[in-house]
Design an enzyme around this catalytic site. Structure first.
Site, mmCIF file in Angstrom:
data_model
loop_
_atom_site.group_PDB
_atom_site.id
_atom_site.type_symbol
_atom_site.label_atom_id
_atom_site.label_comp_id
_atom_site.label_asym_id
_atom_site.label_seq_id
_atom_site.Cartn_x
_atom_site.Cartn_y
_atom_site.Cartn_z
ATOM 1 N N ARG A 10 11.186 28.713 -31.946
ATOM 2 C CA ARG A 10 11.199 27.181 -31.280
ATOM 3 C C ARG A 10 12.625 26.727 -32.205
ATOM 4 O O ARG A 10 12.838 25.690 -31.761
ATOM 5 C CB ARG A 10 10.446 26.406 -32.468
ATOM 6 C CG ARG A 10 10.043 26.696 -33.677
ATOM 7 C CD ARG A 10 9.036 26.298 -34.320
ATOM 8 N NE ARG A 10 8.762 26.136 -35.945
ATOM 9 C CZ ARG A 10 8.168 24.847 -37.233
ATOM 10 N NH1 ARG A 10 8.193 24.656 -36.441
ATOM 11 N NH2 ARG A 10 8.379 25.602 -38.125
ATOM 12 N N GLU A 54 -1.162 15.791 -22.645
ATOM 13 C CA GLU A 54 0.472 16.745 -22.458
ATOM 14 C C GLU A 54 0.281 16.938 -21.035
ATOM 15 O O GLU A 54 0.915 17.416 -19.898
ATOM 16 C CB GLU A 54 -0.637 18.833 -22.495
ATOM 17 C CG GLU A 54 -0.020 18.632 -23.899
ATOM 18 C CD GLU A 54 -0.628 17.919 -25.462
ATOM 19 O OE1 GLU A 54 -0.719 18.063 -26.760
ATOM 20 O OE2 GLU A 54 -2.547 17.675 -24.678
ATOM 21 N N PHE A 57 -1.537 24.051 -25.854
ATOM 22 C CA PHE A 57 -2.134 22.625 -25.016
ATOM 23 C C PHE A 57 -0.837 22.760 -23.273
ATOM 24 O O PHE A 57 -1.358 22.814 -22.397
ATOM 25 C CB PHE A 57 -1.313 21.947 -25.728
ATOM 26 C CG PHE A 57 -1.939 21.751 -27.598
ATOM 27 C CD1 PHE A 57 -2.917 21.792 -27.071
ATOM 28 C CD2 PHE A 57 -0.882 21.450 -28.614
ATOM 29 C CE1 PHE A 57 -4.067 22.418 -28.698
ATOM 30 C CE2 PHE A 57 -1.907 21.178 -29.841
ATOM 31 C CZ PHE A 57 -3.310 21.658 -29.933
ATOM 32 N N HIS A 107 4.845 27.346 -30.590
ATOM 33 C CA HIS A 107 3.801 28.424 -31.370
ATOM 34 C C HIS A 107 2.681 29.061 -30.895
ATOM 35 O O HIS A 107 1.591 28.964 -31.353
ATOM 36 C CB HIS A 107 2.797 26.847 -31.973
ATOM 37 C CG HIS A 107 4.025 26.097 -32.973
ATOM 38 N ND1 HIS A 107 4.499 25.520 -32.841
ATOM 39 C CD2 HIS A 107 3.614 25.223 -34.531
ATOM 40 C CE1 HIS A 107 5.332 25.255 -33.801
ATOM 41 N NE2 HIS A 107 4.634 25.124 -34.463
ATOM 42 N N ASP A 162 -2.515 27.430 -39.104
ATOM 43 C CA ASP A 162 -3.675 26.706 -37.944
ATOM 44 C C ASP A 162 -4.335 27.097 -37.440
ATOM 45 O O ASP A 162 -5.621 26.917 -36.674
ATOM 46 C CB ASP A 162 -2.666 26.139 -36.641
ATOM 47 C CG ASP A 162 -1.178 24.791 -37.180
ATOM 48 O OD1 ASP A 162 -1.347 24.502 -38.484
ATOM 49 O OD2 ASP A 162 -0.384 25.103 -36.669
ATOM 50 N N ARG A 174 6.872 30.403 -34.207
ATOM 51 C CA ARG A 174 6.899 29.047 -35.022
ATOM 52 C C ARG A 174 7.886 30.616 -36.058
ATOM 53 O O ARG A 174 8.547 29.349 -37.161
ATOM 54 C CB ARG A 174 5.431 29.041 -35.688
ATOM 55 C CG ARG A 174 5.565 27.960 -36.349
ATOM 56 C CD ARG A 174 3.862 27.348 -37.418
ATOM 57 N NE ARG A 174 4.043 27.028 -38.206
ATOM 58 C CZ ARG A 174 2.852 26.808 -39.374
ATOM 59 N NH1 ARG A 174 1.619 27.419 -38.323
ATOM 60 N NH2 ARG A 174 2.952 26.016 -40.027
#
Length: 313
Positions: A10, A58, A83, A109, A117, A167
């Site tokens: 990322r 999104e 998303f 991610h 998460d 990530r």
């Protein structure tokens, strides 16, 4: 011995966007209120007038990207994979894929390495979703060098592109002085005659480490990096299967619909071969430290090594 450099892909995405943004005035970056996490804030710092925060919307962002692309711009819409590929799937399919617009999707991610998460954010279905969209190019780079090259290649490619980034900071396994990225072309990272390991993303580095462990047991494993899952390099897959007669795929994704399924499609049609898929086995992820999750789900070098040993036995 010097420590191996590690960087999250990322970060590579954000750095590559910033470089490209200064070179090309048609690039516009959209984000869904996650610029700090997706690292598009790096682009925003360098080219603030071509960065737009679309908020936590999104689906709307996909529509904006589609519209911009019809005006001669090259939009990079960015969000977490859950998303970008999940929540906005309908808009990506109908507003970007169907008219085959020149939109680039930067999905960060991805996979279980999102860590704490948890399952709601650990997208392990995105490759399957995106490779089903007609005309969509799907890229999953293995390290920083490959990720930066992939972003540049996505810009140069005409048509929709889905890029998958992680990530977790992972080892740099490519040599920047010799590395060459080519859309749709796999890379042999290590030759071998006993079994072929075909991996993508962070699993490429882990597969190379597993191959070293196998070598200690007298097993000579070939390792192939498939960074472009669609269009996939059929030639390198078929030739490897002919040479070793045994193929193992490794991915930080569900074993349903991802790299393993794409490789199986090729082999079933062109070179039927004994094969095993290593990935997330039809379960959701869970909350926990990324490295521990990768170990628990058998996607680290130790897990890959053990599963290949069983497969060959």
């Amino acid at each position: 011995m010097s420590e191996i450099k590690k960087i999250a892909t990322r970060e590579s995405y954000g750095n590559a966007l910033a470089e490209l943004g200064k070179e090309h005035e048609d690039i516009i970056v959209l984000d869904a209120d996650l610029a700090g996490a997706t690292k598009t804030a790096t682009f925003k710092k360098e080219v603030p007038n071509r960065f737009f925060d679309c908020g936590i919307a999104e689906c709307n962002m996909a529509g904006i990207a589609a519209g911009l692309s019809t005006c001669g711009k090259v939009p990079f819409m960015s969000s977490f994979a859950m998303f970008a590929a999940g929540r906005a799937y309908e808009q990506v399919r109908n507003s970007i894929g169907y008219p085959h617009l020149n939109v680039k999707i930067g999905a960060t991610h991805a996979g279980i390495s999102v860590g704490e998460d948890g399952a709601t954010h650990q997208c392990i279905e995105d490759i399957a979703l995106m490779r089903e969209i007609p005309g969509m190019t799907v890229i999953n780079p293995a390290d920083d060098i490959e990720a930066r090259a992939a972003v540049r290649a996505a810009y140069e490619h005409e048509g929709p592109v889905y890029m998958r980034f992680g990530r977790l900071a992972i080892p740099v396994i490519n040599d920047e002085t010799t590395y060459k990225f080519e859309l749709g072309k796999g890379i042999e990272m290590k030759s071998g005659k006993d079994v072929t390991i075909i991996a993508t993303g962070l699993c490429v580095g882990e597969s190379l480490a597993a191959a070293k462990m196998l070598a200690q047991d007298g097993i000579d494993a070939q390792v192939i990096n498939i960074h472009t899952i669609k269009p996939i390099d059929e030639d390198i897959i078929v030739n490897a299967a002919k040479a070793t007669g045994k193929v193992v795929t490794v991915e930080e994704h569900s074993v349903i619909g991802g790299l393993g399924s794409a490789v199986a499609d090729v082999l079933c049609e062109k070179q039927p071969t004994k094969m095993m898929k290593i990935g997330v086995n039809d379960v959701f992820g869970e909350s926990g430290p990324a490295v521990e999750l990768i170990h628990k789900y058998g996607l680290d070098a130790e897990g890959i090594y053990g599963k290949i040993k069983d497969f060959l036995a």
